[in-house]
Every structure is written in C-alpha cells, then in structure tokens.
Enzyme design. Structure first.
Site, PDB file in Angstrom:
ATOM      1  N   GLU A  14       4.153  -4.590  -1.709  1.00 48.33           N
ATOM      2  CA  GLU A  14       3.318  -5.203  -0.673  1.00 48.33           C
ATOM      3  C   GLU A  14       2.803  -6.550  -1.179  1.00 48.33           C
ATOM      4  O   GLU A  14       1.624  -6.813  -1.206  1.00 48.33           O
ATOM      5  CB  GLU A  14       2.141  -4.284  -0.309  1.00 48.33           C
ATOM      6  N   CYS A  61       2.210  -0.151   7.445  1.00 46.99           N
ATOM      7  CA  CYS A  61       2.500  -0.092   6.014  1.00 46.99           C
ATOM      8  C   CYS A  61       3.685   0.820   5.729  1.00 46.99           C
ATOM      9  O   CYS A  61       3.967   1.745   6.490  1.00 46.99           O
ATOM     10  CB  CYS A  61       1.257   0.427   5.290  1.00 46.99           C
ATOM     11  N   CYS A  64       1.250   3.682   2.780  1.00 49.30           N
ATOM     12  CA  CYS A  64       0.271   4.667   3.241  1.00 49.30           C
ATOM     13  C   CYS A  64       0.430   4.882   4.726  1.00 49.30           C
ATOM     14  O   CYS A  64      -0.422   4.546   5.523  1.00 49.30           O
ATOM     15  CB  CYS A  64      -1.130   4.197   2.926  1.00 49.30           C
ATOM     16  N   HIS A  68      -2.531   5.980   8.635  1.00 45.38           N
ATOM     17  CA  HIS A  68      -2.772   5.306   9.908  1.00 45.38           C
ATOM     18  C   HIS A  68      -2.522   6.258  11.077  1.00 45.38           C
ATOM     19  O   HIS A  68      -3.182   6.164  12.111  1.00 45.38           O
ATOM     20  CB  HIS A  68      -1.922   4.040  10.020  1.00 45.38           C
ATOM     21  N   ARG A 478      -6.540   4.260  -0.839  1.00 41.80           N
ATOM     22  CA  ARG A 478      -7.216   3.027  -1.282  1.00 41.80           C
ATOM     23  C   ARG A 478      -8.631   2.923  -0.733  1.00 41.80           C
ATOM     24  O   ARG A 478      -9.282   1.904  -0.894  1.00 41.80           O
ATOM     25  CB  ARG A 478      -6.385   1.802  -0.885  1.00 41.80           C
ATOM     26  N   SER A 501      -7.779  -1.982   2.098  1.00 41.06           N
ATOM     27  CA  SER A 501      -7.552  -3.257   1.386  1.00 41.06           C
ATOM     28  C   SER A 501      -8.224  -4.426   2.108  1.00 41.06           C
ATOM     29  O   SER A 501      -8.378  -5.499   1.514  1.00 41.06           O
ATOM     30  CB  SER A 501      -6.059  -3.520   1.173  1.00 41.06           C
ATOM     31  N   CYS A 545      -3.020  -3.316  -1.144  1.00 41.18           N
ATOM     32  CA  CYS A 545      -1.928  -3.209  -0.176  1.00 41.18           C
ATOM     33  C   CYS A 545      -2.190  -4.192   0.944  1.00 41.18           C
ATOM     34  O   CYS A 545      -2.965  -3.927   1.850  1.00 41.18           O
ATOM     35  CB  CYS A 545      -1.780  -1.815   0.394  1.00 41.18           C
ATOM     36  N   CYS A 548      -1.234  -3.496   4.651  1.00 42.41           N
ATOM     37  CA  CYS A 548      -2.305  -2.808   5.349  1.00 42.41           C
ATOM     38  C   CYS A 548      -3.399  -3.779   5.762  1.00 42.41           C
ATOM     39  O   CYS A 548      -3.874  -3.752   6.887  1.00 42.41           O
ATOM     40  CB  CYS A 548      -2.899  -1.729   4.450  1.00 42.41           C
TER      41      CYS A 548
HETATM   42 NI1  NFE Z   1      -0.669   0.064   2.759  1.00 37.36          NI
HETATM   43 FE1  NFE Z   1      -3.480   1.672   2.823  1.00 37.36          FE
HETATM   44  C1  NFE Z   1      -4.448   2.060   4.312  1.00 37.36           C
HETATM   45  C2  NFE Z   1      -4.598   0.357   2.342  1.00 37.36           C
HETATM   46  S1  NFE Z   1      -4.002   3.553   2.009  1.00 37.36           S
HETATM   47  S2  NFE Z   1      -1.748   1.283   1.484  1.00 37.36           S
HETATM   48  O1  NFE Z   1      -5.032   2.360   5.238  1.00 37.36           O
HETATM   49  O2  NFE Z   1      -5.306  -0.496   2.061  1.00 37.36           O
HETATM   50  O3  NFE Z   1      -5.002   3.562   1.015  1.00 37.36           O
END
Ligand code: NFE
Ligand code: MG
Length: 566
Positions: A14, A61, A64, A68, A478, A501, A545, A548
């Site tokens: 990412e 993403c 993860c 979502h 995360r 993130s 990430c 995300c």
């Molecule tokens: Ni694309 Fe995610 C989400 C992030 S999981 S990894 O929501 O930031 O932790």
C-alpha cells in the site's frame, strides 16, 4: 542547517505514503505525513442500494477487506435498527479474530521486522548457538538446529545468486542494526515460518467468508452462510472441526514465537522505548459482540486522554452517544475544496489538488479528531484501553510480555514503556495473543448455540421510505474504523469512511496540531540521513495502509482509469 529528506513510498505494501522530515543534529525536528493517492469510493457509493456497500467498500483495500464489510453492515444495521442473530455474530467474530491474527503476523514479520533484523548478519550466526538461545526463550517445537541451519543455507544460496529478491533494498549493515547474528538467524527463520502460519489464519477467513480477500458472506442483518451440522452444502460439523484444528495449530505460533520474538527484539532495542510516543490520546472501540443488539462485548474499548489511563472513558454499545458525537474530520491541510471541520454525516467529498504546501494543503488524507483532539488508534490504543478497563486476558499478556522483556533487558520495564515505537509492536503481539484466545471462545459459543438447535443466520432486510442515519464501528487491525451512512428511500445519500490509517497518517488538523505519525517522528535519532532507517521504524510501527486512508492519481495529471458509477 536542517536537512530535508523525503521518503516516498515508505511502506512495503500500500505504498502511497510520503514522509518528509527535517533533520538537525542527528534528530528529526519536524515531519509531514502525506497520502499521495485518492480513491473516491465514498462518491462511487452515492445513489446506490445500501446493500451494495459491503461489496464496494471492501475494495477500499486489498489488505483489510473484511473490516470494511463489517463496518458497512454495522452502519446499515444501525440506521435500520436491525438485530443480528447470535450465529451471525459468532461467525463474524471468528472472521474478525482470524483476520486480525493473520494481519498482525504479516505485519511484524513481513512488513516491519527487517527494520530491526539484519538478514545478511544471519549468515554469520552459529546455528547451534541459535538453537540454544531459542530453547532458552520458548518451547516452540520447530526451534531446532536443523531448521536454523536449513534457513541459513537457503539465505546463503540467495545471497550467492546475487539476486536478493524480497531481501533487496534493505539497509543491511546500518549502524542502527544492533542484533547479534544468532538473533538475526532466529528472526529470519521465524520470518519464513510466519508465511505458513499467516496462511492458516486466513484459511479460517476464507472458509467462513467463502473467499478472501474480499469476503462474500457479510450482509446487513447477519451472514449469508447457511448453518446446518448435517448438510454438506452448509457450515457443518466437519467444517467446524476443521476450523478448530487450525485454531489449535495457530495458537502455539502466536504465543511461543511471535510474542517471544517481539519481546526479544524489544529488550535488545530498549532505547526505542524512549522514541515515537507522539499523540497519546488513544481511541479504541469495543469488539466481538455477544448479543444481537451490540450491547455486550468480549473486548472493551474507549478513550484515554494524554496517556493517562485513569482518564479512560468506555464506549459501550452500537448506539454510543460519546463516540457518535465525538468524531469529526477537518480538511484545512487536505486536498479538498474548502477549509471545514465537520461531522461525517455532514461531510462532502470534493477533491482539489493544489500541490505540496508545507504550511498549506499537502495530503489526500483528511484529519479526524475526537472532541477536537487528534487521537492515536491501533493495537497500542486498543491494548491500553483494554488494560485500563481491567480486561483480565490483556493484563495477563501485558504482564507476561513485560516480564520477559525485563528479564532479557536485565532491568524492570513497566507499562509506561508501551508509549513508544517498540511499544506499538509489543501491543500488537499482545493483542494477537488475546485474539487467539478469543478464537477458541467464539468457536465454542458458535458450536454451543448450534447445538441448541438455533440455525438462524440473518434478519430480513427492510426497505423503508424516508431518511435514516447510521454509523458502524469496528476495531480493525490498524485501529478504529467507522463508516457513516445517510440512507434516503433505500438509496445512499451520503457515505463517509473514517479509517484507522486516516486517524494516524493524517496531516496537521484545523488547529495545525500534527497527526500521530508526524508527532511520533519528532525527536527520533537519525544516524545517516541518506539511509533513514529510524524514520522507517517509527512509521512502520503504526502499520500504515494508505489505500485505506484515502481513485487512481497520476502526478502528471493523466487519467489512468475511468470508473462509471451506474
Ligand atoms: Ni488497508 Fe485498514 C482499515 C486501515 S485495517 S488496512 O480499515 O487503516 O486496520
Ligand atoms: Mg473518508
């Protein structure tokens, strides 16, 4: 004079995160975190049937994805006041826990360990001494001399070939690499084993989600996988016991390898407990609901101000006012039209790219705040909140981990050491052990409930006239993830995702206060600005990430792809 460095991209996956630092006298004195890509999923959702949200939002993403789906179904259930049958909660909880275990193992070994572990030094290790050291730390059945020797031979063959592959571009031989060769060989061996065990964890997600990434079974009101102990076409006794066998196998790796390795690395890099605290307002949400309404949870969540565990305020249900009223996003320093701070239900998403301006707009990431303050989210926030709430399993693993670190470091190390770069790794391993235990609990709860004859998995979806608003939260790997939806006559009128993130990678907020990545970098030592390994350590410890956090963007303004929203 201060030297400015730009690292872009800074992550192993990412890779759309740019970090700029000013370095003076061997220390970071100022930092900027910038998300370099915009996706626009929130706009693509407008006008669609809410039931499309889990499918679309998962494409935010590739890492993860389940998270979502979960946040979106919870947001819709909250808006439509839908209850979720117990079997569905337990199946979702198993997916959550298995996904978290997979994600955390991948993060430590594959995405960040090589910031601390020098692969080339492992070639100098004595495999017998490595085995002695390993046996003194853990009873892991694969810690034997033959395995260490085989890995060393494999590494040597890679180096001799001159094609380093996945091990190319590391800062090998950097002065900040401090582990002895035997520890480097131990970690390199577990790096390769981690690839096997993360896969096992993900098999649980694929069995219950029907595929992974991007599970297909999470729907508003429950899950779409039929439960019937006797049917070959459903989640049956054979599948359930297959899942149980994977859970049993995984637990040893998490407790005897991952947790132990993190403690060993932490003890040998004890100076990193002094760096990287940054923003110490910690936000997390309760997870693993055990009732149909989302009022009873296995894992507590809440808010801690200024790192003081005594300020812990719990967040207790899917209707929680404290959480719902507290979340806002600001775009003063983000590439969107305007300069507002708004609640997600009232937000708009109008992209406006204006280039990187140090004191102006410099990121696609918005700045979330909780009651007007930046907050750190993630395993550290989660573990500190569970610890403050008195959650017994968390306390047990925190004490176990700190006990091992203290023994190896030869000095007493307390929970305050967790507010740091290395503390985020320790917290992630502790959280992983807690989730490993929860896999057993959730599996048993599901089996017991099916044994009672309850085979329900979903509540019918109602189509209602008029407007309804909902929010759904999830403690993702995360950190805190929340989706916010406004539905009008079964169409999505507004959709906002406030992602882990986004909380951590955000630019300065409406008060110009730095975000968690930015704040955590200030004060970090940098031995060689041409090879800023220490900056990577602190940023990677959050597990960024950016897919995300924020549609394809090309720096020269070319259109890479066009998506028609039908
Ligand atoms: Ni694309 Fe995610 C989400 C992030 S999981 S990894 O929501 O930031 O932790
Ligand atoms: Mg968003």
């Amino acid at each position: 004079m201060a030297k400015r460095i730009t690292i872009d991209p800074i992550t192993r996956i990412e890779g759309h995160l740019r970090i700029d630092c000013e370095i003076d006298n061997g220390k970071v004195i100022n930092a900027w975190s910038s998300g370099q890509m915009w996706r626009g999923i929130e706009i693509i959702l407008q006008g669609r049937d809410p039931r499309d949200a889990p499918t679309y939002t998962q494409r935010i993403c590739g890492v993860c994805t389940t998270v979502h789906a979960l946040a979106s179904v919870r947001a819709i259930e909250n808006a439509l006041k839908l209850e979720v049958p117990l079997n569905a909660q337990y199946i979702r909880n198993l997916i959550i826990a298995a996904h978290a275990v997979h994600d955390h193992i991948v993060h430590f070994y594959i995405l960040s360990a090589l910031d601390w572990v020098d692969i080339t030094s492992a070639l100098k290790a004595d495999p017998r001494k490595t085995a002695q050291l390993a046996e003194s730390l853990s009873s892991w059945h694969r810690n034997h001399v033959q395995e260490f020797k085989a890995v060393q031979d494999k590494l040597k063959a890679v180096v001799d070939s001159g094609q380093l592959g996945i091990f190319a571009n590391g800062y090998w031989g950097h002065p900040a690499m401090k582990l002895p060769p035997e520890v480097n060989l131990l970690a390199a061996t577990h790096y390769l084993q981690a690839l096997e065990y993360q896969r096992k964890a993900n098999m649980i997600v694929s069995i219950l989600g029907s595929k992974t990434p991007h599970v297909a079974t999470l729907v508003p009101g429950g899950v779409s996988c039929a439960v019937n102990p006797e049917s070959p076409a459903a989640l049956n006794t054979e599948r359930l016991f297959y899942i149980k066998s994977i859970i049993d196998d995984l637990g040893d790796f998490v407790r005897q390898v991952y947790l132990v390795d993190v403690c060993a690395v932490g003890a040998l890099y004890a100076d990193w407990t002094k760096y990287g605290a940054g923003v110490t307002n910690y936000l997390s949400v309760p997870e693993l609901p055990m009732d149909t309404k989302g009022t009873v949870f296995r894992l507590p969540g809440g808010y801690i101000k200024n790192g003081d565990l005594k300020t812990f305020t719990p967040i207790t249900s899917y209707q929680d006012d404290f959480f719902r009223e507290g979340v806002k996003e600001s775009i003063k320093h983000s590439w969107y039209e305007g300069e507002w701070t708004k609640h997600p239900w009232d937000e708009t998403t109008q992209p406006r790219y204006t280039g990187f301006q140090d004191k102006g707009k410099y990121s696609w990431v918005k700045s979330p705040c909780f009651y007007d303050q930046p907050a750190q989210v993630g395993p550290l926030a989660n573990v500190l909140c569970m610890y403050a709430a008195g959650h017994a399993p968390t306390r047990k693993y925190v004490e176990q981990a700190l006990g091992l670190v203290s023994k190896l470091a030869g000095t007493q190390v307390g929970p305050e050491a967790l507010h740091s770069t290395i503390g985020r790794h320790a917290a992630r391993a502790i959280r992983c052990a807690v989730f490993m235990d929860e896999l057993q609990v959730q599996w048993q709860a599901l089996v017991d409930n099916i044994a009672k004859g309850d085979l329900a998995v979903c509540t019918p979806y109602p189509i209602r006239p008029g407007e309804s608003r909902g929010f759904g939260f999830h403690e993702a790997p995360r950190g805190v993830l929340s989706h916010w939806i406004v539905i009008d006559s079964n169409r999505i009128k507004n959709y906002q995702a406030v992602v882990p993130s986004t909380w951590n990678a955000c630019p300065r907020n409406h008060h110009d206060a730095p975000g968690p990545y930015e704040a955590s970098l200030v004060g970090n030592p940098v031995a060689d600005p041409e090879r800023p390994l220490e900056v990577l350590r602190t940023v990677h410890s959050f597990d960024p990430c950016l897919a995300c956090a924020i549609h394809l963007h090309d720096p020269r303004g070319r259109v890479l792809t066009q998506v028609r929203a039908l």
